[in-house]
Design an enzyme around this catalytic site. Structure first.
Site, PDB file in Angstrom:
ATOM      1  N   HIS A  85      -9.286   1.379   5.456  1.00  0.00           N
ATOM      2  CA  HIS A  85      -7.949   1.545   6.038  1.00  0.00           C
ATOM      3  C   HIS A  85      -8.068   2.500   7.227  1.00  0.00           C
ATOM      4  O   HIS A  85      -8.855   3.449   7.198  1.00  0.00           O
ATOM      5  CB  HIS A  85      -6.978   2.099   4.993  1.00  0.00           C
ATOM      6  CG  HIS A  85      -5.556   2.041   5.476  1.00  0.00           C
ATOM      7  ND1 HIS A  85      -5.039   2.972   6.351  1.00  0.00           N
ATOM      8  CD2 HIS A  85      -4.563   1.144   5.258  1.00  0.00           C
ATOM      9  CE1 HIS A  85      -3.784   2.643   6.636  1.00  0.00           C
ATOM     10  NE2 HIS A  85      -3.468   1.542   5.989  1.00  0.00           N
ATOM     11  N   ASN A 110       0.875  -1.186   0.000  1.00  0.00           N
ATOM     12  CA  ASN A 110       0.000   0.000   0.000  1.00  0.00           C
ATOM     13  C   ASN A 110       0.906   1.228   0.000  1.00  0.00           C
ATOM     14  O   ASN A 110       1.534   1.542   1.013  1.00  0.00           O
ATOM     15  CB  ASN A 110      -0.884  -0.033   1.260  1.00  0.00           C
ATOM     16  CG  ASN A 110      -1.664   1.266   1.432  1.00  0.00           C
ATOM     17  OD1 ASN A 110      -1.734   2.091   0.516  1.00  0.00           O
ATOM     18  ND2 ASN A 110      -2.254   1.441   2.600  1.00  0.00           N
ATOM     19  N   TRP A 111       0.966   1.899  -1.132  1.00  0.00           N
ATOM     20  CA  TRP A 111       1.889   3.047  -1.245  1.00  0.00           C
ATOM     21  C   TRP A 111       1.369   4.296  -0.561  1.00  0.00           C
ATOM     22  O   TRP A 111       2.078   5.288  -0.459  1.00  0.00           O
ATOM     23  CB  TRP A 111       2.168   3.349  -2.727  1.00  0.00           C
ATOM     24  CG  TRP A 111       2.799   2.234  -3.462  1.00  0.00           C
ATOM     25  CD1 TRP A 111       3.249   1.049  -2.945  1.00  0.00           C
ATOM     26  CD2 TRP A 111       3.066   2.171  -4.866  1.00  0.00           C
ATOM     27  NE1 TRP A 111       3.770   0.260  -3.942  1.00  0.00           N
ATOM     28  CE2 TRP A 111       3.671   0.925  -5.132  1.00  0.00           C
ATOM     29  CE3 TRP A 111       2.846   3.051  -5.939  1.00  0.00           C
ATOM     30  CZ2 TRP A 111       4.060   0.538  -6.412  1.00  0.00           C
ATOM     31  CZ3 TRP A 111       3.223   2.675  -7.204  1.00  0.00           C
ATOM     32  CH2 TRP A 111       3.834   1.425  -7.445  1.00  0.00           C
ATOM     33  N   LYS A 112       0.101   4.258  -0.134  1.00  0.00           N
ATOM     34  CA  LYS A 112      -0.497   5.456   0.491  1.00  0.00           C
ATOM     35  C   LYS A 112      -0.299   6.651  -0.445  1.00  0.00           C
ATOM     36  O   LYS A 112      -0.277   6.477  -1.652  1.00  0.00           O
ATOM     37  CB  LYS A 112       0.073   5.681   1.891  1.00  0.00           C
ATOM     38  CG  LYS A 112      -0.011   4.388   2.722  1.00  0.00           C
ATOM     39  CD  LYS A 112       0.298   4.570   4.168  1.00  0.00           C
ATOM     40  CE  LYS A 112       0.131   3.223   4.879  1.00  0.00           C
ATOM     41  NZ  LYS A 112       0.320   3.326   6.326  1.00  0.00           N
ATOM     42  N   GLU A 166      -4.811  -4.699  10.764  1.00  0.00           N
ATOM     43  CA  GLU A 166      -3.770  -3.686  10.899  1.00  0.00           C
ATOM     44  C   GLU A 166      -3.953  -2.936  12.217  1.00  0.00           C
ATOM     45  O   GLU A 166      -4.722  -1.967  12.279  1.00  0.00           O
ATOM     46  CB  GLU A 166      -3.846  -2.686   9.735  1.00  0.00           C
ATOM     47  CG  GLU A 166      -3.616  -3.299   8.375  1.00  0.00           C
ATOM     48  CD  GLU A 166      -3.081  -2.264   7.390  1.00  0.00           C
ATOM     49  OE1 GLU A 166      -2.019  -2.527   6.811  1.00  0.00           O
ATOM     50  OE2 GLU A 166      -3.696  -1.203   7.221  1.00  0.00           O
ATOM     51  N   GLY A 221       3.201  -1.031   4.170  1.00  0.00           N
ATOM     52  CA  GLY A 221       3.232   0.390   3.836  1.00  0.00           C
ATOM     53  C   GLY A 221       4.639   0.829   3.474  1.00  0.00           C
ATOM     54  O   GLY A 221       5.116   0.634   2.353  1.00  0.00           O
ATOM     55  N   GLY A 222       5.337   1.400   4.461  1.00  0.00           N
ATOM     56  CA  GLY A 222       6.653   1.988   4.224  1.00  0.00           C
ATOM     57  C   GLY A 222       7.617   1.107   3.442  1.00  0.00           C
ATOM     58  O   GLY A 222       8.281   1.574   2.501  1.00  0.00           O
ATOM     59  N   GLU A 247      -6.375   4.876   8.187  1.00  0.00           N
ATOM     60  CA  GLU A 247      -6.181   6.300   7.864  1.00  0.00           C
ATOM     61  C   GLU A 247      -7.453   6.898   7.267  1.00  0.00           C
ATOM     62  O   GLU A 247      -7.742   8.081   7.449  1.00  0.00           O
ATOM     63  CB  GLU A 247      -4.972   6.455   6.920  1.00  0.00           C
ATOM     64  CG  GLU A 247      -3.670   6.197   7.680  1.00  0.00           C
ATOM     65  CD  GLU A 247      -2.553   5.589   6.847  1.00  0.00           C
ATOM     66  OE1 GLU A 247      -2.590   5.678   5.608  1.00  0.00           O
ATOM     67  OE2 GLU A 247      -1.640   4.994   7.463  1.00  0.00           O
ATOM     68  N   GLY A 272       3.265   2.330  10.629  1.00  0.00           N
ATOM     69  CA  GLY A 272       4.235   3.401  10.429  1.00  0.00           C
ATOM     70  C   GLY A 272       4.991   3.775  11.695  1.00  0.00           C
ATOM     71  O   GLY A 272       5.618   4.827  11.762  1.00  0.00           O
ATOM     72  N   SER A 305       4.161  -2.146  10.124  1.00  0.00           N
ATOM     73  CA  SER A 305       5.621  -2.223  10.242  1.00  0.00           C
ATOM     74  C   SER A 305       6.209  -3.574   9.838  1.00  0.00           C
ATOM     75  O   SER A 305       7.158  -4.064  10.452  1.00  0.00           O
ATOM     76  CB  SER A 305       6.059  -1.823  11.662  1.00  0.00           C
ATOM     77  OG  SER A 305       5.643  -0.497  11.947  1.00  0.00           O
TER      78      SER A 305
HETATM   79  P1  13P Z   1       3.539   0.372   7.520  1.00  0.00           P
HETATM   80  O1  13P Z   1       4.004  -0.903   6.903  1.00  0.00           O
HETATM   81  O2  13P Z   1       4.267   1.573   7.019  1.00  0.00           O
HETATM   82  O3  13P Z   1       3.483   0.272   9.012  1.00  0.00           O
HETATM   83  O4  13P Z   1       2.011   0.595   7.042  1.00  0.00           O
HETATM   84  C1  13P Z   1       1.095  -0.420   7.194  1.00  0.00           C
HETATM   85  C2  13P Z   1      -0.143  -0.057   6.471  1.00  0.00           C
HETATM   86  O5  13P Z   1      -0.883   0.812   6.890  1.00  0.00           O
HETATM   87  C3  13P Z   1      -0.438  -0.761   5.223  1.00  0.00           C
HETATM   88  O6  13P Z   1      -1.738  -0.503   4.796  1.00  0.00           O
END
Ligand code: 13P
Length: 249
Positions: free
Chosen positions: A94, A9-11, A166, A232-233, A96, A172, A211
């Site tokens: 999600h 997920n590149w956000k 999640e 994510g990251g 967020e 993050g 993470s």
């Molecule tokens: P991180 O891997 O950066 O913690 O993000 C997880 C995430 O929200 C994937 O949707």
């Protein structure tokens, strides 16, 4: 047998140049093996993603959708539009979206249903905050988030869907849930579905997100009810993402 899925997920990250480098890097080494791979770029990069990944074993999806098919909804994107760009998946709920954009459980359920009706595979994200975990409410929160969708789409809806657990406190933050903590919640989720339909529950892929990196992926993804990750990251750099894919291959 459930196959492991590693989904990036590149956000709200990226640029045309970055998408090119990242996807060319993944195409050279990922996909086609024992692990399924998918990416979730921001909307403007879906066309580029489709042209690079078409015909490959790497799938792609979007990070959200509006549940309405079309109309006066400035700034929004519908399921049909995502299909035009070859999306297989779409994230819904999600954390967020829930916290920064106030999407309610009902909003999430509507998006999940709209995705299913259009033929997309929704990836339903659920998870508790640190405060909720510390007050012992993890299962109640996850249950409430699942129930909103189950009561609208039914257990059958999950025959073509994915769940991503999640924990908000692990997103993050560099603070990963331990494999035991994650496995416990994944088992809780699978048991909840199994009480309605054993077969659908047994086939359902439940991803862990929060993470995930190349060092912790193998330990997480080998747990009984953890079928891969929503990353994510670490999905933003070719080497980091490939390290996760290769850790479990
Ligand atoms: P991180 O891997 O950066 O913690 O993000 C997880 C995430 O929200 C994937 O949707």
């Amino acid at each position: 047998m459930r196959r492991i899925l590693v989904a990036g997920n590149w956000k709200m990250h990226g640029s045309g140049a970055m998408v090119q480098v990242l996807l060319e890097g993944l195409l050279a080494r990922a996909g086609g093996g024992e692990v399924d791979v998918a990416v979730f770029p921001p909307y403007p990069y879906l066309a580029q993603t489709r042209s690079l990944l078409r015909g490959s074993s790497i799938s792609w999806g979007a990070q959200n959708l509006n549940p309405v098919a079309q109309g006066a909804h400035t700034g929004e994107v519908s399921a049909g539009m995502l299909l035009d760009f070859g999306c297989r998946y779409v994230l819904v709920g999600h954390s967020e979206r829930r916290t920064l954009y106030a999407e309610s459980d009902q909003d999430v359920a509507d998006r999940f249903q709209a995705a299913l009706e259009a033929g997309l595979e929704p990836v339903l994200c659920v998870g508790e905050t640190l405060e909720e975990r510390e007050s012992g409410d993890t299962e109640a929160v996850v249950e409430r988030q699942l129930e909103a969708v189950l009561s609208q789409s039914g257990i059958e809806g999950f025959a073509r869907a994915i769940v991503a657990y999640e924990p908000v406190w692990a997103i993050g933050t560099g603070k990963t849930a331990t494999p035991e903590q994650a496995q416990d919640v994944h088992a809780f989720i699978r048991n909840k579905f199994a009480s309605q339909d054993d077969i659908i529950a047994g086939q359902l892929r439940i991803l862990y997100g929060g993470s995930v990196n190349g060092s912790n992926a193998a330990d997480l993804f080998t747990r009984e009810d953890i079928d891969g990750g929503l990353v994510g990251g670490a999905s933003l750099k070719v080497e980091d993402f490939l390290a996760i894919c290769e850790a479990v291959a």
